[in-house]
Design a protein around this motif. Structure first.
Motif, PDB file in Angstrom:
ATOM      1  N   GLN A  10       0.830  -1.208   0.000  1.00 49.07           N
ATOM      2  CA  GLN A  10       0.000   0.000   0.000  1.00 49.07           C
ATOM      3  C   GLN A  10       0.864   1.256   0.000  1.00 49.07           C
ATOM      4  OE1 GLN A  10      -2.734  -0.690   3.350  1.00 49.07           O
ATOM      5  NE2 GLN A  10      -4.297  -1.209   1.861  1.00 49.07           N
ATOM      6  N   THR A  11       1.861   1.271   0.888  1.00 45.32           N
ATOM      7  CA  THR A  11       2.763   2.431   0.932  1.00 45.32           C
ATOM      8  C   THR A  11       3.523   2.574  -0.383  1.00 45.32           C
ATOM      9  OG1 THR A  11       3.004   2.100   3.306  1.00 45.32           O
ATOM     10  CG2 THR A  11       4.619   3.504   2.247  1.00 45.32           C
TER      11      THR A  11
ATOM     12  N   THR B  49       2.706   1.607  -3.399  1.00 42.19           N
ATOM     13  CA  THR B  49       1.863   2.062  -4.509  1.00 42.19           C
ATOM     14  C   THR B  49       1.628   3.564  -4.427  1.00 42.19           C
ATOM     15  OG1 THR B  49       0.781  -0.086  -4.566  1.00 42.19           O
ATOM     16  CG2 THR B  49      -0.354   1.727  -5.659  1.00 42.19           C
TER      17      THR B  49
ATOM     18  N   ALA C 226      -3.750  -2.113  -4.995  1.00 40.12           N
ATOM     19  CA  ALA C 226      -3.259  -2.182  -3.615  1.00 40.12           C
ATOM     20  C   ALA C 226      -4.386  -1.875  -2.632  1.00 40.12           C
ATOM     21  CB  ALA C 226      -2.102  -1.215  -3.419  1.00 40.12           C
TER      22      ALA C 226
ATOM     23  N   LEU D 100      -6.273   0.720  -2.593  1.00 39.87           N
ATOM     24  CA  LEU D 100      -6.338   2.148  -2.258  1.00 39.87           C
ATOM     25  C   LEU D 100      -7.330   2.838  -3.186  1.00 39.87           C
ATOM     26  CD1 LEU D 100      -2.496   2.801  -2.048  1.00 39.87           C
ATOM     27  CD2 LEU D 100      -4.047   2.672  -0.103  1.00 39.87           C
TER      28      LEU D 100
ATOM     29  N   GLU E 195      -7.120   9.174  -2.944  1.00 39.21           N
ATOM     30  CA  GLU E 195      -6.363   9.240  -1.692  1.00 39.21           C
ATOM     31  C   GLU E 195      -5.334  10.373  -1.719  1.00 39.21           C
ATOM     32  OE1 GLU E 195      -5.842   6.073   0.601  1.00 39.21           O
ATOM     33  OE2 GLU E 195      -4.196   6.895   1.754  1.00 39.21           O
TER      34      GLU E 195
ATOM     35  N   ARG F 242      -7.023   2.004   5.252  1.00 42.07           N
ATOM     36  CA  ARG F 242      -6.174   0.889   4.835  1.00 42.07           C
ATOM     37  C   ARG F 242      -6.468  -0.357   5.657  1.00 42.07           C
ATOM     38  NH1 ARG F 242      -0.269   3.347   3.846  1.00 42.07           N
ATOM     39  NH2 ARG F 242      -0.944   5.372   3.050  1.00 42.07           N
TER      40      ARG F 242
ATOM     41  N   TRP G 138      -8.508  -3.152   3.996  1.00 48.87           N
ATOM     42  CA  TRP G 138      -7.769  -4.037   3.091  1.00 48.87           C
ATOM     43  C   TRP G 138      -6.913  -5.038   3.861  1.00 48.87           C
ATOM     44  CZ3 TRP G 138      -9.008  -4.967  -1.584  1.00 48.87           C
ATOM     45  CH2 TRP G 138      -8.109  -5.505  -2.494  1.00 48.87           C
TER      46      TRP G 138
END
Lengths: 450, 450
Positions: A334-335, A337, B267, B269, B273, B286, B289
């Motif tokens: 996530q970070t 991306t 991801a 997101l 965002e 987050r 997820w």
């Protein structure tokens, strides 16, 4: 007037079925409704033998445009099926920029013959365009800009245009040049038609416009078009001589390619990959990525191997350890991306990466603690051991913190090394979260459980 | 004439440093060189407090354009800092389409006041635009198209344009309409300036153009622009009345958004965002997820738990099992990514999915066998057990085959269920490859080793 009703997907299905039924009549009829770009998409959606069968039915006058629109790999499958005369005929109607794009994919003999039989001006233009690097403005530009002088009136300009009769596609501005061809400004057609015909070009032209150097990277040109809301821009050489124009049409293709590239690279694929590439070469190419992954998987296995003792004594560790690695991997991706998008938009640099790091560490800590508690409770209930709960919670917090830090640091380091973070970022990140995940969980267990 | 020299990244760094040094003078100077779209990117690259400090220095006349260019989440952080008068002033210069885009993000009270104080025509236009769904052509279109009648001469048209004095930005075509406003064709400016002034519009206009319905989805409009190489298109209502025009400028934004969406969704997101969203709400979003992933990780752990016996007796199984899961995951994500791109381009449908499946199974089998051999040899050397080598090889082939099949089937099924395959495809796929990987490896071991 064409109302857009049938979707491309249903057109596609219709042609697929006609090809399966071996009904060339219906295929031909369906082809007539399609633009070259759609024919290109259609060809790409077919296995090789069906593709060649369809390609032979595409009207010869569309061949050049279709070749331009397919991905590189598909293009070579189509070119292989053509004889030299067909190739020469297909490319005859293309302008210089388009011809340059195809040129290097042509069979060597055909390319040489083509250069020899071209007229002088065409050859010079083509060679000039080819002298620019791939993915530069010089390759994107069209050489058909209309130049006018600044000391004439609008009436003279309109007379000149009427004499020319046709104006190149997507011309929104005329280029104003001085006597020897230096670029001095643009005259938008919209001003030409809405002002008094006695006005001089000099009075009306816009001299304050973005001018692009031929060697600027296409990616930067695309960003400039997007941020400055441009629809066209003049291209000049180092002496300020007008050498062409770039239109937004071609920029749309650059944006599309970049976006496909980011998506495909994240899975270790090339954006030019043919959906129906033959099995053997496809397997070969993908094998490289699988091999790299195998190295990292063996590294993780080696880490696990260091804790055989603990695993032998407490089998619960083997059951729970993938959870630690997996949660770290997800948090990290996530970070990563977010960082990859920020880098692509040019929003992340040395000067704000610290702020970003602090924020991501905060998120990782918060989510780390929350999910560590959840996992700990479940682990205690499952294996009736408070110690295991405490250990997995600690390992999860450590791994998610590492994931947050690496999700920012890895893409920044890759960027500085001129490596595309979308390509290798996720492999490196997964290696880190696997290794740290297994090491922290099994390590803590060895210290406190045995 | 502006030669593009300084990159956006270096401008960004300069402003970051000036903000850190609390040097408002330098910030203001640097801001002057930036377009609203660049100011938007800059604001997005800052943590909240620095962002607000910069926002207050942005010239009021740019506020509206900047608000349009930032992502939704960032927009709300900026709007919160403005009082109602500032918001009204900022939006005053926007055209209807742009105002409609902002409108639903405005504080309710401000929006109502604005509607009340608007003149009748503006209000009608705005309400008409808002009556279309988000992400439809009606929302994308501009309402400033210039209409002309077909029975007049080019000279009359030019006289009319000179009387109007200014022509809306990005006008490449005039719209030809009948007496009551039905769309009948377009008159390109390029034809207007290059033909005899006595010619009638009817003789010169192009009636065979793509016409877009107001309720067409923006994604489909973008595909149409790309495949038909359009730079603008008329928009009509159900009765064929001209209601606006869509220009390629706005299509570029749609393409950019779609590409960001695909990347971010993979991801888990949201593409809106904020890079610098505050820690708490970011962590919350987050967490969803991560929670979904935790479920799948526990499922995998449960599968492993079924084989505690085997793991207790042969610790090598715990060491090697992540390799099987990981290789399946990578192979599957390659197939999945190819399928996601194909679906996005509209190239994959029921009619060619079988061909594709056959090809991917072929690749999976080939790579499965090759890497199974490699892993088997390494495993035998490491653990001195031929049986373990044979078992891991068999498990790898099974898992990579499953990955290839699921990489095609999962996105197709999701697509049919109207779920974005980029969003949930990879979680589902990883679950499958983890479960099948652990089950086949540990299951075969239980059968043949114990």
């Amino acid at each position: 007037m064409t109302e857009v009703t049938e979707t491309f997907e249903s057109q596609l299905s219709r042609i697929h079925l006609a090809l399966e039924d071996e009904n060339p009549q219906e295929v031909s009829e369906a082809l007539e409704d399609l633009e070259p770009a759609e024919v290109a998409l259609l060809l790409e959606s077919l296995p090789l033998s069906e593709r060649i069968r369809l390609w032979e039915q595409v009207p010869a006058e569309d061949d050049g445009e279709v070749l331009l629109h397919v991905h590189d790999e598909v293009r070579s499958t189509l070119l292989e099926d053509m004889d030299p005369e067909e190739i020469v005929a297909a490319t005859a109607s293309l302008d210089t920029a388009d011809l340059a794009e195809l040129f290097e994919d042509l069979p060597k003999q055909v390319a040489e013959d083509m250069l020899r039989t071209m007229d002088e001006m065409q050859r010079t233009r083509l060679q000039e365009t080819l002298s620019f690097e791939e993915d530069s403005a010089g390759r994107l530009m069209r050489t058909d800009a209309i130049g006018v002088r600044s000391d004439v009136t609008l009436e003279t300009v309109q007379r000149f245009l009427r004499w020319k009769e046709s104006i190149p596609d997507n011309t929104d501005n005329l280029m104003v040049v001085d006597r020897i061809g230096h670029f001095v400004g643009v005259l938008p057609l919209a001003r030409l038609v809405s002002h008094d015909q006695e006005t001089s070009v000099a009075e009306l032209m816009d001299a304050d416009v973005d001018v692009i150097q031929g060697d600027m990277k296409s990616r930067d040109v695309a960003t400039l078009f997007q941020t400055h809301d441009l629809t066209s821009a003049p291209v000049v050489d180092n002496d300020g001589m007008l050498i062409g124009r770039i239109v937004i049409d071609d920029i749309v293709d650059v944006i599309q390619e970049n976006s496909e590239q980011a998506l495909m690279n994240m899975a270790g694929l090339d954006e030019e990959e043919d959906l129906f590439a033959p099995v053997l070469p496809s397997a070969k190419r993908r094998a490289v990525w699988l091999g790299i992954n195998l190295l990292t998987a063996f590294l993780a296995a080696w880490v696990i191997g260091q804790f055989e003792d603990a695993l032998e004594k407490v089998v619960a560790l083997a059951v729970l350890m993938p959870i630690v690695a997996s949660m770290g991997g997800i948090a990290g991706s996530q970070t990563l991306t977010l960082a990859i998008r920020g880098l692509a938009l040019g929003q992340i640099s040395k000067t704000n990466s610290n702020w970003l790091l602090r924020k991501e560490v905060g998120i990782a800590l918060l989510n780390g603690v929350v999910w560590a508690l959840v996992v700990a409770v479940l682990a205690v209930l499952w294996f009736k051991s408070v110690a295991i709960g405490v250990i997995i919670a600690a390992a999860l917090v450590i791994n998610m913190l590492a994931a947050g830090v690496c999700g920012i640091v890895i893409p920044l380091v890759l960027k500085r090394m001129n490596i595309d973070p979308a390509l290798s970022g996720s492999v490196i990140l997964t290696t880190v979260t696997d290794v740290i995940g297994f090491m922290s969980f099994l390590g803590l267990a060895t210290i406190f459980l045995l």
